[in-house]
Scaffold this motif. Sequence first.
Motif, PDB file in Angstrom:
ATOM      1  N   MET A  23     -13.966   6.167  -4.491  1.00 55.83           N
ATOM      2  CA  MET A  23     -12.721   5.343  -4.494  1.00 55.83           C
ATOM      3  C   MET A  23     -12.659   4.387  -3.378  1.00 55.83           C
ATOM      4  SD  MET A  23      -9.542   7.730  -5.742  1.00 55.83           S
ATOM      5  CE  MET A  23     -10.139   9.426  -6.692  1.00 55.83           C
ATOM      6  N   THR A  59      -1.867  -1.696  -3.919  1.00 49.10           N
ATOM      7  CA  THR A  59      -2.800  -0.748  -3.939  1.00 49.10           C
ATOM      8  C   THR A  59      -2.007   0.432  -3.718  1.00 49.10           C
ATOM      9  OG1 THR A  59      -4.292  -2.022  -2.365  1.00 49.10           O
ATOM     10  CG2 THR A  59      -4.675   0.244  -2.381  1.00 49.10           C
ATOM     11  N   ASP A 103     -15.190   1.717  -3.875  1.00 46.48           N
ATOM     12  CA  ASP A 103     -14.864   0.659  -4.832  1.00 46.48           C
ATOM     13  C   ASP A 103     -13.850  -0.330  -4.214  1.00 46.48           C
ATOM     14  OD1 ASP A 103     -14.753  -0.232  -7.693  1.00 46.48           O
ATOM     15  OD2 ASP A 103     -12.995   1.092  -8.116  1.00 46.48           O
ATOM     16  N   TYR A 104     -12.761   0.197  -3.640  1.00 45.53           N
ATOM     17  CA  TYR A 104     -11.771  -0.455  -3.033  1.00 45.53           C
ATOM     18  C   TYR A 104     -12.274  -1.507  -2.199  1.00 45.53           C
ATOM     19  CZ  TYR A 104      -7.352  -1.961  -0.846  1.00 45.53           C
ATOM     20  OH  TYR A 104      -6.214  -2.636  -0.431  1.00 45.53           O
ATOM     21  N   ARG A 112     -13.607  -4.336  -4.222  1.00 49.33           N
ATOM     22  CA  ARG A 112     -12.472  -5.164  -4.684  1.00 49.33           C
ATOM     23  C   ARG A 112     -12.014  -6.140  -3.526  1.00 49.33           C
ATOM     24  NH1 ARG A 112      -7.532  -4.608  -7.971  1.00 49.33           N
ATOM     25  NH2 ARG A 112      -8.794  -3.500  -9.401  1.00 49.33           N
ATOM     26  N   SER A 164      -1.847   5.055  -4.778  1.00 48.96           N
ATOM     27  CA  SER A 164      -2.563   6.378  -5.099  1.00 48.96           C
ATOM     28  C   SER A 164      -1.565   7.429  -5.662  1.00 48.96           C
ATOM     29  CB  SER A 164      -2.932   6.941  -3.836  1.00 48.96           C
ATOM     30  OG  SER A 164      -1.774   7.198  -2.661  1.00 48.96           O
ATOM     31  N   ASN A 200       0.718  -1.230  -0.008  1.00 50.82           N
ATOM     32  CA  ASN A 200      -0.113   0.086  -0.129  1.00 50.82           C
ATOM     33  C   ASN A 200       0.815   1.075  -0.119  1.00 50.82           C
ATOM     34  OD1 ASN A 200      -3.306   0.301   1.114  1.00 50.82           O
ATOM     35  ND2 ASN A 200      -2.020   2.221   1.502  1.00 50.82           N
ATOM     36  N   TYR A 252      -4.955  -2.171  -7.531  1.00 48.55           N
ATOM     37  CA  TYR A 252      -5.843  -1.273  -7.175  1.00 48.55           C
ATOM     38  C   TYR A 252      -5.400   0.144  -7.221  1.00 48.55           C
ATOM     39  CZ  TYR A 252      -9.921   1.648  -5.961  1.00 48.55           C
ATOM     40  OH  TYR A 252     -10.807   2.525  -5.718  1.00 48.55           O
ATOM     41  N   ALA A 281      -5.818   4.483  -7.304  1.00 46.63           N
ATOM     42  CA  ALA A 281      -6.702   5.582  -6.950  1.00 46.63           C
ATOM     43  C   ALA A 281      -5.871   6.705  -7.570  1.00 46.63           C
ATOM     44  CB  ALA A 281      -6.763   5.778  -5.453  1.00 46.63           C
ATOM     45  N   GLN A 323     -10.763 -11.946  -8.993  1.00 41.64           N
ATOM     46  CA  GLN A 323      -9.766 -11.299  -9.773  1.00 41.64           C
ATOM     47  C   GLN A 323      -8.955 -12.091 -10.533  1.00 41.64           C
ATOM     48  OE1 GLN A 323      -9.182  -7.756  -9.772  1.00 41.64           O
ATOM     49  NE2 GLN A 323     -11.353  -8.034  -8.975  1.00 41.64           N
TER      50      GLN A 323
END
Length: 239
Positions: free
Chosen positions: A200, A142, A203-204, A207, A144, A97, A184, A186, A214
């Motif tokens: 977002m 994950t 949506d995560y 997921r 951003s 992340n 994922y 963002a 997946q």
Amino acid sequence: MKVLIVHAHYEAKSFNSALKDLAVKTLTEAGHEVQVSDLYAMNWNPVVSQADFAEPTNPDYCVYALEQRKGFESGSIAPDIQAEIGKVDWCDLLIFNFPIFWFSVPAILKGWIDRVFVSGHFYGGKRFYDQGGMLGKKAMLTLSLGGQPHMFGPEAIHGEMDTLLRPIMRGALAYCGFTVLPPYVAYHVPYVSPEARQAMLDDYRERLLHLDDQTPIKFPSLGDFDDRLYPKEISAAVL
């Protein structure tokens, strides 16, 4: 499922940290076990050095990968590294992340990979891709970033997202045997409305609740290559 989240953001109030917090809550409520390595909070040392080995095999010249192998086998590798290896061994799913820094991961996360993905345990010799040490485990990114979706693609200004993420998805995770799930992403986080950020997060969450749906990203299989690592169809044609 046992999930390890390696989190690499310096600001606890950031949207990226909100993604991490959401993952912990969502996965825990779904019945999974979750551990978090918050690298900035841990003051993680990202710098490889001979100091990582209490009993170096060659005190005069450090070949880091060789020292990793020996240090892990003897149990003399640095305690912070050993603890993180234990977490990866424990987990079924590893989530990185992080925010994108200069088309890459933050240095603190790169240093975590450099120190934790030790030779001899995660990879070694021809133990890579579908023969890697982490075979049977899954991994996911994950992330951003500030860019917008239209900026990434075959003809887009920044190129394809898969190309940008190739060093970590292929060069680290897939190489060590992880089954890599689609990332994922963002997009445009600093510039969108609070409502868009919440969308977002929603949506995560969806997921995370449907990870089994997946389709993993396809990477090489050693069975498609000969002993010299030439593709078998090329090798056969030459012969």
